[in-house]
Scaffold this motif. Structure first.
Motif, PDB file in Angstrom:
ATOM      1  N   UNK A 201      64.023  -3.661 -32.997  1.00  0.00           N
ATOM      2  CA  UNK A 201      63.149  -4.634 -32.340  1.00  0.00           C
ATOM      3  C   UNK A 201      61.882  -4.865 -33.162  1.00  0.00           C
ATOM      4  N   UNK A 202      61.300  -3.778 -33.676  1.00  0.00           N
ATOM      5  CA  UNK A 202      60.065  -3.923 -34.437  1.00  0.00           C
ATOM      6  C   UNK A 202      60.314  -4.601 -35.779  1.00  0.00           C
ATOM      7  N   UNK A 203      61.466  -4.332 -36.381  1.00  0.00           N
ATOM      8  CA  UNK A 203      61.783  -5.020 -37.624  1.00  0.00           C
ATOM      9  C   UNK A 203      61.967  -6.519 -37.388  1.00  0.00           C
ATOM     10  N   UNK A 204      62.529  -6.881 -36.245  1.00  0.00           N
ATOM     11  CA  UNK A 204      62.649  -8.307 -35.943  1.00  0.00           C
ATOM     12  C   UNK A 204      61.260  -8.949 -35.823  1.00  0.00           C
ATOM     13  N   UNK A 205      60.310  -8.196 -35.291  1.00  0.00           N
ATOM     14  CA  UNK A 205      58.936  -8.686 -35.231  1.00  0.00           C
ATOM     15  C   UNK A 205      58.404  -8.954 -36.641  1.00  0.00           C
ATOM     16  N   UNK A 206      58.637  -8.019 -37.562  1.00  0.00           N
ATOM     17  CA  UNK A 206      58.211  -8.201 -38.954  1.00  0.00           C
ATOM     18  C   UNK A 206      58.914  -9.394 -39.583  1.00  0.00           C
ATOM     19  N   UNK A 207      60.189  -9.571 -39.254  1.00  0.00           N
ATOM     20  CA  UNK A 207      60.950 -10.670 -39.841  1.00  0.00           C
ATOM     21  C   UNK A 207      60.377 -12.021 -39.441  1.00  0.00           C
ATOM     22  N   UNK A 208      60.061 -12.194 -38.159  1.00  0.00           N
ATOM     23  CA  UNK A 208      59.549 -13.498 -37.745  1.00  0.00           C
ATOM     24  C   UNK A 208      58.090 -13.674 -38.166  1.00  0.00           C
ATOM     25  N   UNK A 209      57.368 -12.572 -38.366  1.00  0.00           N
ATOM     26  CA  UNK A 209      56.021 -12.668 -38.931  1.00  0.00           C
ATOM     27  C   UNK A 209      56.110 -13.174 -40.369  1.00  0.00           C
ATOM     28  N   UNK A 210      57.061 -12.644 -41.122  1.00  0.00           N
ATOM     29  CA  UNK A 210      57.278 -13.116 -42.487  1.00  0.00           C
ATOM     30  C   UNK A 210      57.686 -14.589 -42.491  1.00  0.00           C
ATOM     31  N   UNK A 211      58.607 -14.961 -41.608  1.00  0.00           N
ATOM     32  CA  UNK A 211      59.092 -16.343 -41.593  1.00  0.00           C
ATOM     33  C   UNK A 211      57.968 -17.318 -41.252  1.00  0.00           C
ATOM     34  N   UNK A 212      57.147 -16.984 -40.252  1.00  0.00           N
ATOM     35  CA  UNK A 212      56.063 -17.874 -39.855  1.00  0.00           C
ATOM     36  C   UNK A 212      55.088 -18.099 -41.006  1.00  0.00           C
ATOM     37  N   UNK A 213      54.803 -17.044 -41.769  1.00  0.00           N
ATOM     38  CA  UNK A 213      53.855 -17.177 -42.874  1.00  0.00           C
ATOM     39  C   UNK A 213      54.497 -17.823 -44.100  1.00  0.00           C
ATOM     40  N   UNK A 214      55.795 -17.562 -44.305  1.00  0.00           N
ATOM     41  CA  UNK A 214      56.501 -18.287 -45.363  1.00  0.00           C
ATOM     42  C   UNK A 214      56.465 -19.774 -45.072  1.00  0.00           C
ATOM     43  N   UNK A 215      56.755 -20.148 -43.808  1.00  0.00           N
ATOM     44  CA  UNK A 215      56.806 -21.560 -43.440  1.00  0.00           C
ATOM     45  C   UNK A 215      55.457 -22.235 -43.685  1.00  0.00           C
ATOM     46  N   UNK A 216      54.367 -21.555 -43.318  1.00  0.00           N
ATOM     47  CA  UNK A 216      53.033 -22.122 -43.541  1.00  0.00           C
ATOM     48  C   UNK A 216      52.741 -22.247 -45.029  1.00  0.00           C
ATOM     49  N   UNK A 217      53.118 -21.222 -45.806  1.00  0.00           N
ATOM     50  CA  UNK A 217      52.912 -21.264 -47.256  1.00  0.00           C
ATOM     51  C   UNK A 217      53.738 -22.384 -47.881  1.00  0.00           C
ATOM     52  N   UNK A 218      54.993 -22.486 -47.471  1.00  0.00           N
ATOM     53  CA  UNK A 218      55.908 -23.474 -48.041  1.00  0.00           C
ATOM     54  C   UNK A 218      55.410 -24.894 -47.773  1.00  0.00           C
ATOM     55  N   UNK A 219      54.939 -25.137 -46.563  1.00  0.00           N
ATOM     56  CA  UNK A 219      54.397 -26.454 -46.244  1.00  0.00           C
ATOM     57  C   UNK A 219      53.160 -26.756 -47.083  1.00  0.00           C
ATOM     58  N   UNK A 220      52.328 -25.743 -47.297  1.00  0.00           N
ATOM     59  CA  UNK A 220      51.064 -25.959 -48.006  1.00  0.00           C
ATOM     60  C   UNK A 220      51.270 -26.265 -49.482  1.00  0.00           C
ATOM     61  N   UNK A 221      52.294 -25.666 -50.091  1.00  0.00           N
ATOM     62  CA  UNK A 221      52.497 -25.860 -51.535  1.00  0.00           C
ATOM     63  C   UNK A 221      53.509 -26.967 -51.818  1.00  0.00           C
ATOM     64  N   UNK A 222      54.091 -27.541 -50.798  1.00  0.00           N
ATOM     65  CA  UNK A 222      55.110 -28.577 -50.967  1.00  0.00           C
ATOM     66  C   UNK A 222      54.472 -29.890 -51.418  1.00  0.00           C
ATOM     67  N   UNK A 223      55.073 -30.596 -52.361  1.00  0.00           N
ATOM     68  CA  UNK A 223      54.563 -31.928 -52.727  1.00  0.00           C
ATOM     69  C   UNK A 223      54.534 -32.848 -51.504  1.00  0.00           C
ATOM     70  N   UNK A 224      53.523 -33.689 -51.428  1.00  0.00           N
ATOM     71  CA  UNK A 224      53.336 -34.516 -50.231  1.00  0.00           C
ATOM     72  C   UNK A 224      54.529 -35.399 -49.926  1.00  0.00           C
ATOM     73  N   UNK A 225      55.214 -35.859 -50.984  1.00  0.00           N
ATOM     74  CA  UNK A 225      56.314 -36.786 -50.772  1.00  0.00           C
ATOM     75  C   UNK A 225      57.556 -36.105 -50.184  1.00  0.00           C
ATOM     76  N   UNK A 226      57.603 -34.768 -50.207  1.00  0.00           N
ATOM     77  CA  UNK A 226      58.727 -34.047 -49.607  1.00  0.00           C
ATOM     78  C   UNK A 226      58.485 -33.715 -48.138  1.00  0.00           C
ATOM     79  N   UNK A 227      57.232 -33.786 -47.690  1.00  0.00           N
ATOM     80  CA  UNK A 227      56.908 -33.356 -46.352  1.00  0.00           C
ATOM     81  C   UNK A 227      57.646 -34.135 -45.251  1.00  0.00           C
TER      82      UNK A 227
END
Length: 337
Positions: A201-227
């Motif tokens: 259960x706790x590892x699943x918490x870490x997994x979705x914490x990683x995913x949420x921050x990956x998603x924010x990072x990925x959106x931030x570094x993505x070229x505007x035309x791909x958004x």
């Protein structure tokens, strides 16, 4: 544990390749570190910045638990408890979901060029496989009838598959936190099984914490035309998940037995894991409390998943309003009678 970086980099095929704990103190320390992490970097961790990217990777590396979850000498269950455990309609889909998750995450990690992000997602894939190993061993120990596992085929659209897995874990983990707490309170699982599934259960918490921050990072570094295309894909993923959770999956094993898998069991299955009476609004509150508790030990500057908790709050508030309205209606009917 300086050797952990080597263990991660080679991603052993089996959890048995990890080192045995030297003593009970090491196990307790690893469990504490898996639940608590603070970045040494001062100031904000802005998505898209190098500081944020390195923090999300460092968090996942530092909070790895090399000892748990682990395969145990599965306790002998009395007939009633054994029936309750083996009759849950989740084991097929649980094992298969972990197998798919590892493949999809490993496939996506192979496409990532940033070394920090690649390392974190690769580690996530390895942990998904460890979950599958633990579940598979439990299924074998209790002779739980299973449908044959389908072949795990690398997805054609790797990004789509990774998004489906990530958002699906955000939904399922949120409700699983509440359901697991209910099961603990009711004694549905023996303590030995609870202790085994708690670090999952706790590892699943870490997994979705990683995913949420990956998603924010990925959106931030993505070229505007791909958004625009990416955001359309995200909406399509949510639509797919909504459709998937309104259906039951059915498979047939080699003997012709039909296996029904409830894709939405983490929301609908509370009555099957506890004898505690709980209303839907109260269950939503419990899920929100458990979600906050499990995330509480991690650096507050890292982003948390927000969509599922927001949906849960709407469900809770609507449910409370319905309870209030129906209560008044029933009271008026009694007076009229």
């Amino acid at each position: 544990m300086g050797s952990l970086s080597d263990i991660y980099s080679r991603l052993p095929e089996s959890m048995d390749d990890l080192p045995a704990p030297p003593n009970a103190e090491a196990v307790a320390e690893a469990d504490f570190r898996a639940r608590h992490w603070l970045s040494p970097v001062r100031g904000p961790l802005k998505p898209g910045s190098d500081e944020h990217k390195r923090a999300l990777a460092q968090m996942f590396r530092d909070t790895f638990n090399p000892y748990k979850p682990s395969v145990i000498d599965w306790p002998k269950l009395d007939p009633e408890t054994l029936h309750r455990v083996t009759s849950l309609p989740i084991w097929d889909i649980a094992v298969q979901t972990e197998g798919k998750a590892r493949l999809r995450m490993a496939a996506y990690a192979s496409l990532v060029t940033d070394p920090d992000v690649k390392d974190a997602i690769s580690r996530n894939a390895w942990e998904e496989n460890r979950h599958k190993e633990v579940l598979s061993k439990m299924v074998a120990a209790y002779n739980i009838p299973m449908a044959p596992e389908p072949p795990y085929v690398e997805p054609k659209d790797v990004e789509w598959a990774y998004l489906v897995t990530g958002f699906s874990e955000c939904v399922d983990s949120f409700f699983a936190f509440g359901m697991f707490e209910l099961a603990k309170r009711s004694g549905f699982f023996p303590e030995e099984l609870t202790d085994t599934f708690e670090p999952i259960m706790q590892e699943e918490c870490r997994h979705i914490l990683l995913f949420a921050n990956w998603l924010a990072w990925y959106r931030a570094v993505m070229p505007w035309w791909r958004r625009p295309f990416f955001e359309a894909k995200v909406w399509a993923v949510w639509g797919f998940l909504a459709y998937e959770r309104m259906s039951l999956a059915r498979t047939v094993d080699d003997s012709g037995q039909v296996h029904t898998q409830d894709n939405n069991f983490t929301v609908t299955g509370t009555k099957e894991v506890t004898n505690i009476q709980i209303s839907l609004p109260d269950f939503m509150d419990l899920c929100l409390e458990e979600d906050d508790r499990r995330f509480a030990g991690y650096d507050s500057r890292l982003l948390r998943p927000t969509t599922t908790p927001a949906i849960a709050k709407v469900i809770r508030d609507v449910g409370r309003a319905w309870e209030f309205t129906s209560g008044i209606f029933k009271a008026n009917r009694k007076k009229a009678a």
